[in-house]
Design an enzyme around this catalytic site. Structure first.
Site, PDB file in Angstrom:
ATOM      1  CG  ASP A   1      60.970 -33.093  60.075  1.00 28.31           C
ATOM      2  OD1 ASP A   1      60.115 -32.862  59.197  1.00 28.31           O
ATOM      3  OD2 ASP A   1      60.863 -32.697  61.249  1.00 28.31           O
ATOM      4  N   GLY A   2      61.823 -31.987  57.120  1.00 29.23           N
ATOM      5  CA  GLY A   2      62.152 -30.635  56.654  1.00 29.23           C
ATOM      6  C   GLY A   2      62.129 -30.442  55.146  1.00 29.23           C
ATOM      7  CG  ASN A   3      61.482 -33.684  52.360  1.00 32.21           C
ATOM      8  OD1 ASN A   3      62.654 -33.694  52.700  1.00 32.21           O
ATOM      9  ND2 ASN A   3      60.815 -34.785  52.025  1.00 32.21           N
TER      10      ASN A   3
ATOM     11  CG  HIS B   1      57.756 -33.897  49.494  1.00 30.13           C
ATOM     12  ND1 HIS B   1      58.154 -34.116  50.791  1.00 30.13           N
ATOM     13  CD2 HIS B   1      56.545 -33.281  49.570  1.00 30.13           C
ATOM     14  CE1 HIS B   1      57.209 -33.658  51.616  1.00 30.13           C
ATOM     15  NE2 HIS B   1      56.236 -33.139  50.904  1.00 30.13           N
TER      16      HIS B   1
ATOM     17  CB  SER C   1      54.230 -40.715  60.014  1.00 31.60           C
ATOM     18  OG  SER C   1      53.409 -39.574  59.894  1.00 31.60           O
TER      19      SER C   1
ATOM     20  CD1 TRP D   1      47.600 -42.217  56.763  1.00 32.46           C
ATOM     21  CD2 TRP D   1      47.139 -41.971  54.601  1.00 32.46           C
ATOM     22  NE1 TRP D   1      47.997 -43.368  56.124  1.00 32.46           N
ATOM     23  CE2 TRP D   1      47.723 -43.245  54.793  1.00 32.46           C
ATOM     24  CE3 TRP D   1      46.775 -41.595  53.297  1.00 32.46           C
ATOM     25  CZ2 TRP D   1      47.945 -44.140  53.744  1.00 32.46           C
ATOM     26  CZ3 TRP D   1      46.998 -42.499  52.256  1.00 32.46           C
ATOM     27  CH2 TRP D   1      47.572 -43.741  52.484  1.00 32.46           C
TER      28      TRP D   1
ATOM     29  NE  ARG E   1      52.726 -33.874  55.825  1.00 27.41           N
ATOM     30  CZ  ARG E   1      53.999 -33.541  55.855  1.00 27.41           C
ATOM     31  NH1 ARG E   1      54.628 -33.268  54.732  1.00 27.41           N
ATOM     32  NH2 ARG E   1      54.657 -33.486  56.992  1.00 27.41           N
TER      33      ARG E   1
ATOM     34  CG  LEU F   1      71.937 -51.145  53.850  1.00 24.85           C
ATOM     35  CD1 LEU F   1      72.545 -50.929  55.235  1.00 24.85           C
ATOM     36  CD2 LEU F   1      71.892 -49.823  53.084  1.00 24.85           C
TER      37      LEU F   1
ATOM     38  NE  ARG G   1      58.008 -33.169  67.102  1.00 23.37           N
ATOM     39  CZ  ARG G   1      58.206 -31.924  66.665  1.00 23.37           C
ATOM     40  NH1 ARG G   1      58.487 -30.955  67.506  1.00 23.37           N
ATOM     41  NH2 ARG G   1      58.125 -31.650  65.386  1.00 23.37           N
ATOM     42  CB  ILE G   2      60.928 -40.383  69.093  1.00 17.04           C
ATOM     43  CG1 ILE G   2      62.095 -40.177  70.068  1.00 17.04           C
ATOM     44  CG2 ILE G   2      60.957 -41.791  68.520  1.00 17.04           C
ATOM     45  CD1 ILE G   2      63.471 -40.258  69.469  1.00 17.04           C
TER      46      ILE G   2
ATOM     47  CD  GLU H   1      74.669 -42.478  72.176  1.00 19.02           C
ATOM     48  OE1 GLU H   1      74.657 -41.231  72.214  1.00 19.02           O
ATOM     49  OE2 GLU H   1      74.731 -43.192  73.191  1.00 19.02           O
TER      50      GLU H   1
HETATM   51  C1  FPP Z   1      59.256 -34.616  56.043  1.00 19.02           C
HETATM   52  O1  FPP Z   1      59.318 -33.297  55.575  1.00 19.02           O
HETATM   53  C2  FPP Z   1      59.149 -35.574  54.964  1.00 19.02           C
HETATM   54  C3  FPP Z   1      58.055 -36.365  54.713  1.00 19.02           C
HETATM   55  C4  FPP Z   1      56.800 -36.318  55.489  1.00 19.02           C
HETATM   56  C5  FPP Z   1      58.058 -37.337  53.621  1.00 19.02           C
HETATM   57  C6  FPP Z   1      59.382 -37.963  53.336  1.00 19.02           C
HETATM   58  C7  FPP Z   1      59.442 -38.110  51.899  1.00 19.02           C
HETATM   59  C8  FPP Z   1      60.569 -38.157  51.158  1.00 19.02           C
HETATM   60  C9  FPP Z   1      61.942 -38.165  51.703  1.00 19.02           C
HETATM   61  C10 FPP Z   1      60.468 -38.154  49.687  1.00 19.02           C
HETATM   62  C11 FPP Z   1      59.809 -39.323  49.065  1.00 19.02           C
HETATM   63  C12 FPP Z   1      59.937 -40.600  49.744  1.00 19.02           C
HETATM   64  C13 FPP Z   1      60.463 -41.728  49.241  1.00 19.02           C
HETATM   65  C14 FPP Z   1      60.443 -42.955  50.082  1.00 19.02           C
HETATM   66  C15 FPP Z   1      61.061 -41.827  47.895  1.00 19.02           C
HETATM   67  P1  FPP Z   1      58.024 -32.397  55.754  1.00 19.02           P
HETATM   68  O2  FPP Z   1      57.186 -32.524  54.532  1.00 19.02           O
HETATM   69  O3  FPP Z   1      57.350 -32.749  57.045  1.00 19.02           O
HETATM   70  O4  FPP Z   1      58.656 -30.962  55.799  1.00 19.02           O
HETATM   71  P2  FPP Z   1      58.417 -29.816  56.864  1.00 19.02           P
HETATM   72  O5  FPP Z   1      58.736 -30.430  58.213  1.00 19.02           O
HETATM   73  O6  FPP Z   1      59.406 -28.776  56.455  1.00 19.02           O
HETATM   74  O7  FPP Z   1      57.000 -29.399  56.722  1.00 19.02           O
END
Ligand code: FPP
Length: 228
Positions: free
Chosen positions: A13-15, A30, A59, A63, A65, A125, A182-183, A195
């Site tokens: 989370d948090g990209n 991302h 998730s 969709w 977005r 793995l 959160r989950i 954990e």
């Molecule tokens: C959450 O951050 C991230 C996502 C919804 C997408 C995850 C995607 C990647 C790690 C990159 C591409 C994926 C792969 C499998 C190569 P957010 O966009 O919800 O950020 P925010 O919480 O700051 O809005």
């Protein structure tokens, strides 16, 4: 470290926040997130006690977005495998995709199927990549399969065996970055006794050092599974 998780899971989370805080376009968040994912997969494959690693990559709610962002994430998934598939294979990594991939672009679907097929006999793995995945939906489809099988009583074991992740065991350790606690409908059945760890930094800021710090924190946890 003596105690390591057999199955580790990540909510990446948090990209976008990571990018925004740096005045960057959210797509760059991302992009960096995808690089971090590839590096963490490689690092985890070198830790022999860790057998399974699950990642929430897309998730069923994502969709909602804007299409441009969705397309960029899909492209990053393809790019990651174009760039690293051979290296992942040399590291003996097996990929399993969890989720309904039928809504994804054709080229991405083909790539994902190919990656699974090419890596299915690898014995290092196992990486479970959740794409268009929902934890409740995973349980519901397992129960539906069982309902159609003629069983009169359904056990936990029966449900486990029909989850998308099977034969991966329960998740021992879940890390969700960005400070959200959160989950979010991730692997609900597997998370019963996990954990949990919620570091404040965003996913693009995750790295090897932080991975080992997290594993150290896990190794000090006292897991009681409801007992003494
Ligand atoms: C959450 O951050 C991230 C996502 C919804 C997408 C995850 C995607 C990647 C790690 C990159 C591409 C994926 C792969 C499998 C190569 P957010 O966009 O919800 O950020 P925010 O919480 O700051 O809005």
């Amino acid at each position: 470290m003596e105690k390591l998780p057999t199955h580790i899971a990540f909510i990446m989370d948090g990209n976008r926040r990571w990018a925004k805080r740096r005045g960057l376009n959210k797509m760059l968040g991302h992009k960096k997130g995808a690089e971090v994912l590839a590096n963490i997969i490689k690092e985890l494959s070198r830790i022999s006690k860790i057998k399974y690693a699950s990642f929430f990559a897309f998730s069923t709610e994502n969709w909602n977005r804007e299409q441009k962002e969705i397309d960029a994430i899909f492209q990053l998934v393809e790019d990651m495998f174009d760039k690293y598939e051979q290296e992942f294979s040399r590291l003996d990594i097996k990929f399993v995709i969890m989720g309904d991939i039928s809504r994804f672009p054709k080229s991405m679907q083909e790539k994902l199927i190919k990656v699974q097929e090419n890596s299915k006999n690898n014995s290092g793995l196992t990486v479970l990549l959740a794409l268009n995945y929902g934890g409740r939906d995973d349980i519901v489809q397992a129960v539906n399969k069982l309902a159609n099988s003629g069983l009169t009583e359904i056990t936990e074991e029966d449900i486990k065996k029909n989850l998308l992740s099977f034969p991966a065991p329960d998740v021992d350790f879940l890390i969700r970055t960005s400070g959200e606690e959160r989950i979010s409908n991730f692997m609900l059945f597997h998370l019963a006794y996990s954990e949990l760890y919620f570091p404040k930094y965003c996913w693009p800021a995750f790295n090897k050092k932080r991975l080992y710090k997290a594993l150290k924190i896990y190794s000090k946890r006292n897991r009681r599974f409801g007992g003494n």
